[in-house]
Scaffold this motif. Structure first.
Motif, PDB file in Angstrom:
ATOM      1  N   ARG A   1       0.828  -1.199   0.000  1.00 59.82           N
ATOM      2  CA  ARG A   1       0.000   0.000   0.000  1.00 59.82           C
ATOM      3  C   ARG A   1       0.866   1.255   0.000  1.00 59.82           C
ATOM      4  O   ARG A   1       0.566   2.235  -0.700  1.00 59.82           O
ATOM      5  CB  ARG A   1      -0.939  -0.007   1.201  1.00 59.82           C
TER       6      ARG A   1
ATOM      7  N   ALA B   1       2.122   1.838  -3.397  1.00 58.24           N
ATOM      8  CA  ALA B   1       1.069   2.385  -4.262  1.00 58.24           C
ATOM      9  C   ALA B   1       0.853   3.866  -3.988  1.00 58.24           C
ATOM     10  O   ALA B   1       0.632   4.660  -4.914  1.00 58.24           O
ATOM     11  CB  ALA B   1      -0.224   1.603  -4.057  1.00 58.24           C
TER      12      ALA B   1
ATOM     13  N   LEU C   1      -7.024   5.052  -3.385  1.00 57.75           N
ATOM     14  CA  LEU C   1      -6.548   3.673  -3.225  1.00 57.75           C
ATOM     15  C   LEU C   1      -7.480   2.866  -2.338  1.00 57.75           C
ATOM     16  O   LEU C   1      -7.679   1.665  -2.548  1.00 57.75           O
ATOM     17  CB  LEU C   1      -5.129   3.674  -2.647  1.00 57.75           C
TER      18      LEU C   1
END
Length: 410
Positions: A34, A37, A175
């Motif tokens: 994460r 990202a 996200l």
């Protein structure tokens, strides 16, 4: 001012030296994925560093999970490398136990008025005093929170005059919008807690009890089933007050024959939510009560059947809106669905993505919504029926059990 040396040992340094075994919702590799990202999204926006103040987003990228989510705690994510956490020493045990960040910069919680100065020092130490700094400057959704406060923003601007500070509210929210299968499984589990709360409340509802007794049953049902801290306390309204729905707090009102009892709850599993609504009536319902309930359920089921990838929030909402002609004079707020998932008190709302008239955002697999169908005849009565769903490749799947979807007579 006289000062006295404290004999107490420093909390953070002691725990850091001893080591704290972590407990995380997901494997550490998932949080690292994460963060990567987020950093890719930062690169697209030309950010040197991102400051996360939204506690739910910090939880999403680091695992940090505190009983006191309103407390000041920020995650500093550089364009490359590992994040840094800035919090009061009082919160450092939580950050060590529920979190993957090794670099924690602490301050004295009794000096909280200086958090902007402390953050400016952290950013300067990391080399970003002249950088392009992204900060969550707004609350993305009407009932959500997380924005950096105006006073601290102004102070930070004054302390870092050569930095460029830009709004980065949606970097992590985008996200979070699409849920992984692991996240969805947590939401399904939360849905079982929600249903346990609803079942317990329905069983406790009868003539002569008060709202607190029904709410107590909801807490008992959810927590016994496994729920953690609720993102929103049980929403419970009875009698004519259901015509003032949906945000009146419960408050010792006694349930009488003929009353409608509106319930809206969500259990939580590792901070993931799956809300649901149900309504009961004390004694046989009037024709007007029954009709409002039946049309509300028809609206809800139309939404579930119509939600699928490629359609817009507007498309789905308008098909459901056409049904309200069956109950003339009713009021409905117009929000047929809103994005939700992982959240912290005081809300389970996640971000400003809706199933509503005028919302042209296209639905995608992995998006999750609560469908809050709670119309009312203003000042007279109202009902509520809802489910939580996930958009799949072909349609929508329930995240809540979806049982007993009718006006329950007690």
């Amino acid at each position: 001012m006289t000062t006295v040396d404290s004999p107490e040992i420093p909390l953070y340094e002691t725990l850091k030296r001893q080591g704290v075994r972590r407990e995380l919702a997901f494997p550490e590799e998932e949080y690292r994925r994460r963060i990567a990202a987020v950093q890719a999204s930062m690169a697209e926006r030309g950010l040197d560093v991102l400051v996360l103040h939204n506690n739910a987003s910090t939880n999403y990228v680091t695992g940090y999970d505190s009983h006191m989510p309103p407390s000041y705690a920020v995650t500093v994510i550089p364009a490359s490398g590992d994040p840094v956490f800035n919090c009061a020493e009082l919160e450092s045990p939580v950050a060590l136990y529920h979190g993957i960040v090794d670099d924690i910069r602490i301050f004295d919680w009794t000096r909280a008025e200086n958090t902007a100065s402390d953050l400016a020092g952290v950013l300067s130490d990391l080399g970003f005093a002249r950088g392009r700094i992204g900060i969550e400057l707004s609350n993305d959704e009407n009932f959500a929170n997380g924005a950096y406060d105006a006073g601290s923003y102004l102070r930070l601007r004054a302390l870092l005059p050569e930095a460029e500070i830009v709004d980065a509210t949606r970097v992590v929210l985008e996200l979070r919008l699409i849920k992984s299968e692991a996240e969805l499984e947590y939401m399904r589990i939360a849905g079982t807690y929600t249903w346990a709360a609803l079942q317990a409340s329905i069983a406790a509802t009868r003539e002569g009890v008060n709202e607190n007794e029904i709410a107590a049953a909801a807490y008992q049902g959810a927590v016994t089933a496994g729920s953690e801290l609720m993102s929103i306390d049980p929403m419970l309204i009875t009698g004519w007050r259901t015509g003032l729905m949906p945000h009146l707090p419960y408050r010792r009102h006694v349930v009488e024959r003929g009353d409608l009892v509106y319930m809206e709850y969500s259990g939580t599993h590792w901070r993931y939510n799956a809300p649901s609504m149900r309504t009961t009536v004390i004694g046989e319902p009037t024709a007007r009560q029954q009709q409002l309930a039946e049309v509300s359920i028809e609206v809800l089921e139309t939404l579930i059947a119509g939600a699928r990838p490629g359609r817009t929030g507007h498309d789905v909402a308008m098909a459901a809106k056409a049904l309200w002609h069956k109950v003339p004079g009713v009021h409905f707020h117009g929000g047929y669905g809103y994005a939700m998932g992982m959240a912290v008190q005081p809300t389970w709302c996640e971000q400003s993505v809706y199933l509503a008239e005028g919302d042209e955002r296209v639905l995608r697999p992995g998006q999750t919504f609560h469908l809050p169908i709670n119309p009312c005849y203003p000042g007279e009565m109202g009902v509520g029926f809802s489910e939580s769903i996930v958009i799949t490749e072909t349609g929508a799947e329930l995240l809540t059990p979806g049982l007993d979807r009718h006006l329950v007579v007690r």
